[in-house]
Write a protein that holds these residues in place. Structure first.
Motif, PDB file in Angstrom:
ATOM      1  N   LEU A   1       0.811  -1.221   0.000  1.00 22.52           N
ATOM      2  CA  LEU A   1       0.000   0.000   0.000  1.00 22.52           C
ATOM      3  C   LEU A   1       0.845   1.273   0.000  1.00 22.52           C
ATOM      4  N   GLN A   2       2.116   1.187   0.387  1.00 23.03           N
ATOM      5  CA  GLN A   2       2.944   2.380   0.560  1.00 23.03           C
ATOM      6  C   GLN A   2       2.988   3.225  -0.719  1.00 23.03           C
ATOM      7  N   GLY A   3       2.861   4.539  -0.525  1.00 25.92           N
ATOM      8  CA  GLY A   3       2.842   5.474  -1.644  1.00 25.92           C
ATOM      9  C   GLY A   3       1.482   6.145  -1.746  1.00 25.92           C
ATOM     10  N   GLU A   4       1.265   6.831  -2.837  1.00 27.52           N
ATOM     11  CA  GLU A   4       0.059   7.650  -3.002  1.00 27.52           C
ATOM     12  C   GLU A   4      -0.864   7.046  -4.049  1.00 27.52           C
ATOM     13  N   TRP A   5      -2.162   7.028  -3.718  1.00 33.33           N
ATOM     14  CA  TRP A   5      -3.190   6.487  -4.603  1.00 33.33           C
ATOM     15  C   TRP A   5      -4.245   7.564  -4.834  1.00 33.33           C
ATOM     16  N   SER A  48     -15.781  14.799  -6.515  1.00 34.69           N
ATOM     17  CA  SER A  48     -14.799  15.280  -5.538  1.00 34.69           C
ATOM     18  C   SER A  48     -13.542  14.424  -5.584  1.00 34.69           C
ATOM     19  N   SER A  49     -12.412  15.056  -5.260  1.00 30.03           N
ATOM     20  CA  SER A  49     -11.142  14.327  -5.247  1.00 30.03           C
ATOM     21  C   SER A  49     -11.084  13.420  -4.024  1.00 30.03           C
ATOM     22  N   PHE A  50     -10.408  12.303  -4.182  1.00 28.80           N
ATOM     23  CA  PHE A  50     -10.192  11.388  -3.055  1.00 28.80           C
ATOM     24  C   PHE A  50      -8.850  10.713  -3.262  1.00 28.80           C
ATOM     25  N   GLY A  51      -8.005  10.803  -2.247  1.00 27.94           N
ATOM     26  CA  GLY A  51      -6.688  10.197  -2.348  1.00 27.94           C
ATOM     27  C   GLY A  51      -6.219   9.670  -1.010  1.00 27.94           C
ATOM     28  N   LEU A  52      -5.381   8.659  -1.054  1.00 24.60           N
ATOM     29  CA  LEU A  52      -4.789   8.080   0.148  1.00 24.60           C
ATOM     30  C   LEU A  52      -3.281   7.989  -0.060  1.00 24.60           C
ATOM     31  N   GLU A  53      -2.518   8.524   0.885  1.00 30.37           N
ATOM     32  CA  GLU A  53      -1.063   8.437   0.812  1.00 30.37           C
ATOM     33  C   GLU A  53      -0.548   7.712   2.060  1.00 30.37           C
ATOM     34  N   PHE A  54      -0.041   6.505   1.858  1.00 30.02           N
ATOM     35  CA  PHE A  54       0.456   5.681   2.942  1.00 30.02           C
ATOM     36  C   PHE A  54       1.957   5.908   3.110  1.00 30.02           C
ATOM     37  N   SER A  55       2.369   6.151   4.351  1.00 28.80           N
ATOM     38  CA  SER A  55       3.784   6.336   4.660  1.00 28.80           C
ATOM     39  C   SER A  55       4.061   5.676   5.999  1.00 28.80           C
ATOM     40  N   GLY A  56       4.622   4.463   5.957  1.00 25.61           N
ATOM     41  CA  GLY A  56       4.817   3.712   7.190  1.00 25.61           C
ATOM     42  C   GLY A  56       3.483   3.368   7.798  1.00 25.61           C
ATOM     43  N   ASP A  57       3.277   3.761   9.069  1.00 25.97           N
ATOM     44  CA  ASP A  57       2.005   3.510   9.738  1.00 25.97           C
ATOM     45  C   ASP A  57       1.088   4.727   9.699  1.00 25.97           C
ATOM     46  N   SER A  58       1.470   5.751   8.951  1.00 22.94           N
ATOM     47  CA  SER A  58       0.667   6.974   8.847  1.00 22.94           C
ATOM     48  C   SER A  58      -0.037   7.043   7.490  1.00 22.94           C
ATOM     49  N   LEU A  59      -1.116   7.789   7.484  1.00 24.42           N
ATOM     50  CA  LEU A  59      -1.926   7.929   6.276  1.00 24.42           C
ATOM     51  C   LEU A  59      -2.366   9.382   6.138  1.00 24.42           C
ATOM     52  N   ILE A  60      -2.231   9.938   4.925  1.00 25.96           N
ATOM     53  CA  ILE A  60      -2.813  11.243   4.614  1.00 25.96           C
ATOM     54  C   ILE A  60      -4.046  10.994   3.758  1.00 25.96           C
TER      55      ILE A  60
END
Length: 349
Positions: free
Chosen positions: A32-36, A57-69
């Motif tokens: 999952l790591q990275g931006e989707w 509307s825009s929707f994105g998920l950016e996984f970085s380690g155990d954090s998510l934007i």
């Protein structure tokens, strides 16, 4: 003894099973790591969605380690997340991972209530999307490339769950509600997330320019850099604050008078930017003044001075020469002072 071995075997199988689950979930997290970014959204059974706000509307998920934007409609916020039995969970939102095969991710919403129709989201790995983008760039003074903002594509993330960046700045700008105004502000978010180069490039009321810059400065420390092809990049951001402002309507019926009125407005802006030592903007507005009124004597003088400060003396000399042609005595001394080696351009027929 045989009972002990049996129990030991069962314990080993249990530990092995737990280990396999941990490895499986760890593999999913790693993948999952990275931006989707969202590519398609439907109801869980594939039926189309007619809610335009949800669909567009825009929707994105950016996984970085155990954090998510999480990006929803231009608003970005941090969250922790977990993956268990192929269920992605963040902030009590649950999605079954139907497909995870880069560059594709497919999520199916898992709901604990029947009040809302669940949705299915198809997402694409952003570096793959970036391959089809043709960005515009320029080089900064230090030689680093700076990318021009492309909304939802090459765009730094302002981290605030309540506000987009432009709304946050506007909320701190506090421009008087009874006044109409128009402002354009420009700045760079560096590849390390720093705010640099903030400046006003257009203003209907220079009195409030510093207040707008102060509001921009309040965003410091709240940015994540833009990314292109998976790498952090410098990105120039430009925001237009149209606060009910329209330019004066020069329609007196006399075209010459209208152009002179426009020239005066441009000249006024040019004088302001010259006094603020923003010579590049001063040159822009003074040039507009001269275009609309070629007899704007003071604008020629001020633009020539701006050219000198901007280290383009040949352009200043062209203005002094034009002033000499217009019979301005003071320009003769300035021309002699700055233009001994100047060779006017000639047009060959």
């Amino acid at each position: 003894m045989s009972k002990y071995l049996k129990n030991t075997s069962a314990l080993f199988l249990f530990i092995f099973s737990i280990s396999q689950i941990a490895v499986s979930q760890g593999t999913i997290k790693k993948s999952l790591q990275g931006e989707w970014v969202k590519s398609k959204i439907t109801l869980i059974d594939g039926s189309p969605i007619y809610d335009e706000n949800l669909k567009n509307s825009s929707f994105g998920l950016e996984f970085s380690g155990d954090s998510l934007i999480i990006n929803i409609g231009g608003k970005n916020s941090y969250s922790s997340y977990d993956v268990k039995d192929s269920i992605l969970n963040y902030r009590d939102n649950y999605f079954k991972i139907l497909r995870l095969d880069k560059p594709f991710l497919e999520l199916s919403q898992v709901l604990t209530t029947d009040e809302v129709e669940p949705i299915k989201i198809e997402m694409t790995f952003k570096p793959t999307v970036d391959i089809g983008i043709t960005p515009q760039t320029y080089l900064a003074k230090n030689g680093d490339p700076v990318y021009l903002l492309m909304p939802d594509q090459i765009e730094p993330k302002f981290i605030n769950s309540r506000y987009t960046a432009i709304d946050y700045i506007n909320s701190h700008f506090r421009y008087p509600e009874f006044k109409k105004g128009g402002f354009v502000v420009r700045f760079v978010i560096t590849k390390t997330g720093e705010l640099e180069g903030q400046r006003i490039i257009a203003s209907s009321n220079q009195k409030y320019d510093q207040r707008l810059l102060d509001a921009v400065n309040k965003t410091k420390g709240k940015w994540r850099p833009a990314k292109y092809l998976g790498e952090a990049v410098n990105c120039e951001v430009e925001y237009n604050f149209d606060l009910g402002y329209t330019k004066p309507d020069y329609s007196s019926g006399n075209p010459e008078e209208d152009k002179k009125a426009m020239a005066e407005e441009y000249a006024s802006n040019g004088k302001y930017y010259f006094s603020a030592k923003n010579y590049r903007s001063a040159i822009f507005y003074l040039s507009k003044a001269i275009e609309n009124d070629p007899y704007q004597i003071n604008s020629y003088y001020l633009r020539a001075a701006a050219y000198i400060y901007n280290k383009t003396p040949d352009n200043a000399c062209a203005d002094y020469l034009q002033l000499k042609i217009l019979g301005q005595k003071r320009a003769e001394g300035l021309y002699d002072k700055y233009c001994q080696n100047y060779k006017p351009e000639t047009t060959e027929h």
